[in-house]
Design a protein around this motif. Sequence first.
Motif, short mmCIF file in Angstrom:
data_model
loop_
_atom_site.label_atom_id
_atom_site.label_comp_id
_atom_site.label_asym_id
_atom_site.label_seq_id
_atom_site.Cartn_x
_atom_site.Cartn_y
_atom_site.Cartn_z
N UNK A 153 35.89 53.14 47.02
CA UNK A 153 34.60 53.30 47.09
C UNK A 153 33.77 52.21 46.23
N UNK A 154 34.06 52.00 45.21
CA UNK A 154 32.98 51.03 43.96
C UNK A 154 33.68 49.76 43.91
N UNK A 155 34.62 48.97 45.09
CA UNK A 155 34.64 47.83 44.97
C UNK A 155 33.47 46.93 45.55
N UNK A 156 33.15 45.76 44.42
CA UNK A 156 31.57 45.12 45.18
C UNK A 156 32.34 43.62 45.19
N UNK A 157 33.55 43.65 44.42
CA UNK A 157 34.14 42.02 44.07
C UNK A 157 35.00 41.98 44.06
N UNK A 158 35.54 40.78 44.88
CA UNK A 158 36.76 40.15 44.21
C UNK A 158 37.56 40.46 43.42
N UNK A 159 37.47 40.30 41.74
CA UNK A 159 37.83 40.86 41.15
C UNK A 159 37.44 42.11 40.50
N UNK A 160 36.87 42.91 41.44
CA UNK A 160 36.45 44.07 41.17
C UNK A 160 37.62 44.49 41.39
N UNK A 161 38.26 44.25 42.80
CA UNK A 161 39.36 44.25 44.07
C UNK A 161 41.06 43.90 43.03
N UNK A 162 40.73 43.14 42.96
CA UNK A 162 41.92 43.35 41.93
C UNK A 162 42.68 43.91 40.77
N UNK A 163 41.12 43.68 40.21
CA UNK A 163 41.45 44.99 38.66
C UNK A 163 41.88 46.70 38.72
N UNK A 164 40.54 46.86 40.66
CA UNK A 164 41.25 48.69 40.83
C UNK A 164 42.29 47.92 41.66
N UNK A 165 43.04 47.34 41.82
CA UNK A 165 44.75 46.94 42.32
C UNK A 165 45.68 47.46 41.09
N UNK A 166 45.23 46.82 39.81
CA UNK A 166 45.46 47.41 39.33
C UNK A 166 45.85 48.71 38.85
#
Length: 311
Positions: A153-166
């Motif tokens: 729910x907190x993803x706002x950017x591609x970089x945030x998506x990559x960090x969230x995936x990790x």
Amino acid sequence: MEAHTHPDLGVLSTERVVISIEEVRRLVSTSQFSPSVGRYRVMIIEDADRMTERTSNVLLKALEEPPPRTVWILCAPSEADLLPTIRSRVRTVRLRVPSVAEVADLIERRDAVPRPDAERAAREAQSHIGMAHRLATSDEARARRARTLQLALGIRSVSGAVLAAAELLEVADADAKAITAERDEEERAAALRSLGVEPGGTVPPGLRAQLKALEEDQKRRATRSLRDGLDRILVDLLSLYRDILLRQLDVDSEPVNLAIFGELESAARASTPERTLATLDAIAAARERIQGNVAPALALEAVLVAAVRRP
């Protein structure tokens, strides 16, 4: 029967990623014997969807022409998880999924869990009894699930998506270790006792091969446990975006994630049904890719990039 020691019962289950061809060959061989004390000989393959095509082909002949009093039972999430050649040789028996109330009744009665907690666990586990038990009795399991939804729910950017995936990969790894670590230690201690080795003592060279075989089995189980943990995360994400889609379409249905209803409403307003459907498709694709040995980090990144929400 419950102890799997009945002479007319053969059961094949695995804690590995796949069922090996040698295991199926041994089961097929024993299926040729006549029943000794009962009317039938029953052969059960649990998680039959974990057979590769080559392994499934070993089973085909036994299914086509079984001995007169041999019955095969293949267990799988759905008939679509089996090869068409297998499906054409069996009869499908669909088992009813228990309702949330029925699972909550079981958890409340068996595990002495308060009714509200049992209902929430059953709903969030989507009537999966084993997962409902974990959510109802483990603070760590509940925290890991909550963190999974919070990250999405907190993803706002591609970089945030990559960090969230990790971080999701770390969550899955922690979940897998929580399931296997204690059991691994118990198995090793039992093996050492059976070999006559005192706790903390040195293992004689002649016995090390047996411990190495145990460690190899535990590594294979850890791999499966990690895969299962990743799949649980993706199923939780499916439930999240399913809830968001229902809010977007104004469907009168109780959400799986009722505890975060307000956040579901906000997420529904911040996106469109088309984008939510695309995210659901990405999650389904990721589940297939992980089962096909795609790097989990890449599969999770693809899902979360598709789920990017912009303010």
